[in-house]
Scaffold this motif. Structure first.
Motif, PDB file in Angstrom:
ATOM      1  N   ASN A 155      27.794  49.208  33.645  1.00  0.00           N
ATOM      2  CA  ASN A 155      26.976  48.818  32.489  1.00  0.00           C
ATOM      3  C   ASN A 155      27.015  47.327  32.183  1.00  0.00           C
ATOM      4  O   ASN A 155      25.970  46.671  32.102  1.00  0.00           O
ATOM      5  N   THR A 156      28.180  46.764  31.985  1.00  0.00           N
ATOM      6  CA  THR A 156      28.272  45.341  31.631  1.00  0.00           C
ATOM      7  C   THR A 156      28.175  44.436  32.848  1.00  0.00           C
ATOM      8  O   THR A 156      27.861  43.258  32.722  1.00  0.00           O
ATOM      9  N   TYR A 157      28.510  44.953  34.014  1.00  0.00           N
ATOM     10  CA  TYR A 157      28.576  44.183  35.252  1.00  0.00           C
ATOM     11  C   TYR A 157      29.580  43.037  35.161  1.00  0.00           C
ATOM     12  O   TYR A 157      29.434  42.004  35.817  1.00  0.00           O
ATOM     13  N   ALA A 158      30.590  43.208  34.321  1.00  0.00           N
ATOM     14  CA  ALA A 158      31.695  42.252  34.308  1.00  0.00           C
ATOM     15  C   ALA A 158      32.400  42.314  35.651  1.00  0.00           C
ATOM     16  O   ALA A 158      32.592  43.384  36.221  1.00  0.00           O
ATOM     17  N   LYS A 159      32.777  41.167  36.161  1.00  0.00           N
ATOM     18  CA  LYS A 159      33.460  41.151  37.450  1.00  0.00           C
ATOM     19  C   LYS A 159      34.855  41.746  37.300  1.00  0.00           C
ATOM     20  O   LYS A 159      35.539  41.553  36.291  1.00  0.00           O
ATOM     21  N   LYS A 160      35.242  42.486  38.322  1.00  0.00           N
ATOM     22  CA  LYS A 160      36.570  43.080  38.363  1.00  0.00           C
ATOM     23  C   LYS A 160      37.468  42.218  39.250  1.00  0.00           C
ATOM     24  O   LYS A 160      37.015  41.278  39.913  1.00  0.00           O
ATOM     25  N   SER A 161      38.741  42.551  39.287  1.00  0.00           N
ATOM     26  CA  SER A 161      39.653  41.820  40.173  1.00  0.00           C
ATOM     27  C   SER A 161      39.204  41.942  41.624  1.00  0.00           C
ATOM     28  O   SER A 161      39.473  41.053  42.442  1.00  0.00           O
ATOM     29  N   ALA A 162      38.472  43.018  41.949  1.00  0.00           N
ATOM     30  CA  ALA A 162      37.935  43.188  43.301  1.00  0.00           C
ATOM     31  C   ALA A 162      37.061  42.018  43.702  1.00  0.00           C
ATOM     32  O   ALA A 162      37.043  41.607  44.874  1.00  0.00           O
ATOM     33  N   TYR A 163      36.328  41.466  42.741  1.00  0.00           N
ATOM     34  CA  TYR A 163      35.400  40.372  43.045  1.00  0.00           C
ATOM     35  C   TYR A 163      36.126  39.153  43.611  1.00  0.00           C
ATOM     36  O   TYR A 163      35.779  38.629  44.669  1.00  0.00           O
ATOM     37  N   THR A 164      37.149  38.707  42.908  1.00  0.00           N
ATOM     38  CA  THR A 164      37.872  37.522  43.359  1.00  0.00           C
ATOM     39  C   THR A 164      38.625  37.777  44.648  1.00  0.00           C
ATOM     40  O   THR A 164      38.699  36.917  45.526  1.00  0.00           O
ATOM     41  N   ASN A 165      39.165  38.985  44.796  1.00  0.00           N
ATOM     42  CA  ASN A 165      39.851  39.298  46.042  1.00  0.00           C
ATOM     43  C   ASN A 165      38.893  39.318  47.233  1.00  0.00           C
ATOM     44  O   ASN A 165      39.230  38.837  48.315  1.00  0.00           O
TER      45      ASN A 165
END
Length: 397
Positions: free
Chosen positions: A380-390
């Protein structure tokens, strides 16, 4: 080598501060496939975590993380009304795959009646994305009922000819239409196709006649061979001489038997030529994987699968990457988000890298559902998760 990568990452960080982005996401209705054979792994904690905060202009951009290959995403036209989704796609990625719109059943639901969707190709053209990956010509799943019944009472060579004609005509019409879709340079927008998809079982045997109409009517290997032969001949006749033709499947990373069977088949295909050109260019590893998959080693591991496909000498595409939570921790998941692109860069020579495509954009859109948290962005928010930076660091460091 470490100094080189640290310098590169530092330099990239400086460059990417000039980029600005809004956030967005995608959807999927892919059918779950296969026996997943989970392998327990110890919890691995990483230091390179980021907080789950909304995207902002100072975040790094995925497509700029490594200019050596494309970073793609599967998209679904049903999500185009969501500006978070569309803004994220056009800013983060430089290659897109139609999640469903270019599959056999979507295009030719009724015999000789073709419906060519242009939502995805128009999105690419309108947003400066110059590469679309076609998905997929021949698949055991999603086959219209008319295909299964097309043979009627015919037998022998007559029956085979019916199915050869269906396959040839479908490829001809699909390739002819998408050849007319051009990128900003006037070249064909669709640069590659999954010509054959998921022909094998997890144990390395071909799918049975009961589950795969193409294998039943044309023979398991011959169906794949004919699909590639027709695809190469038709593309060349159209003048689409740079079109790349891929075999695509899942399970390379958890079944040595399946990876070995795919290796053997594509090696047999690559010695077949049409107009002095091999009929196959590459192999796709879907990589619908999980936080419990074994990462390294020579037995049922991500490393084995990628390395085995690199050994074909063909282009290698991680074509449908998502990593679901299946027990374990987010740390386990992030470890794989970092190491899959890292292994891809380590094991696949630069000239063989067709890129990495994510399936799909956010957890709200992923085919496995929100609960498995298989993507880079929160629902819904499309906030980046820790997965993104990894994932970014795995592409970059």
């Amino acid at each position: 080598m470490l100094t080189k990568y640290l310098f590169k990452f530092y330099f990239m960080k400086k460059l990417i501060l000039v980029f600005c982005i809004a956030a967005s996401v995608a959807s999927c209705k892919k059918t779950a496939t296969g026996n997943q054979q989970e392998v327990d792994m110890p919890s691995i904690k990483l230091n390179n975590k980021v907080s789950n905060t909304p995207y902002n202009p100072y975040n790094p951009i995925l497509k700029n993380a490594n200019t050596d290959f494309e970073i793609g995403v599967a998209i679904n036209e049903g999500r185009f009304g969501n500006s978070l989704y569309t803004n994220l796609v056009k800013t983060q990625y430089n290659s897109i795959t139609a999640e469903n719109q270019m599959k056999f059943g979507e295009i030719q639901a009724s015999q000789n009646s073709y419906t060519f969707g242009t939502d995805v190709t128009n999105f690419a053209k309108n947003n400066g994305i110059n590469r679309v990956h076609g998905h997929a010509i021949m698949w055991y799943n999603g086959v219209p009922a008319w295909v299964n019944n097309a043979g009627g009472n015919a037998t022998g060579e007559t029956r085979k000819q019916i199915y050869r004609s269906i396959l040839y005509n479908h490829i001809y019409n699909v390739f002819s239409f998408y050849y007319t879709q051009k990128d900003s340079n006037g070249n064909p927008l669709v640069k590659s196709w999954d010509v054959a998809n998921e022909a094998f079982n997890d144990n390395g045997t071909y799918r049975s006649n009961e589950t795969n109409v193409w294998a039943k009517e044309l023979g398991a290997y011959d169906a794949v061979r004919l699909a590639f032969l027709y695809a190469r001949q038709i593309a060349d006749d159209l003048g689409d001489t740079n079109l790349k033709l891929f075999y695509n499947d899942y399970g390379h990373e958890y079944s040595n038997a399946k990876a070995d069977a795919i290796f053997n088949m594509v090696n047999a295909l690559k010695v077949i030529k049409s107009n002095n050109k091999p009929i196959i260019d590459g192999v796709g590893l879907q990589m619908h994987t999980s936080n419990t998959r074994t990462v390294t080693g020579n037995t049922n591991s991500i490393e084995y699968g990628i390395n085995k496909m690199a050994a074909t000498g063909l282009l290698v595409h991680i074509s449908e990457l998502d990593i679901r939570l299946s027990g374990g921790t987010v740390g386990d998941q992030d470890y794989r988000w970092y190491n899959i692109p890292k292994l891809y860069r380590t094991l696949v020579p630069s000239a063989q890298r067709w890129g990495i495509t994510l399936w799909n954009v956010g957890d709200s859109d992923n085919w496995q559902g929100t609960a498995v948290a298989a993507t880079l962005y929160a629902p819904n928010t499309y906030a980046k998760k820790s997965a993104y930076t990894n994932f970014y660091k795995g592409l970059n460091e």
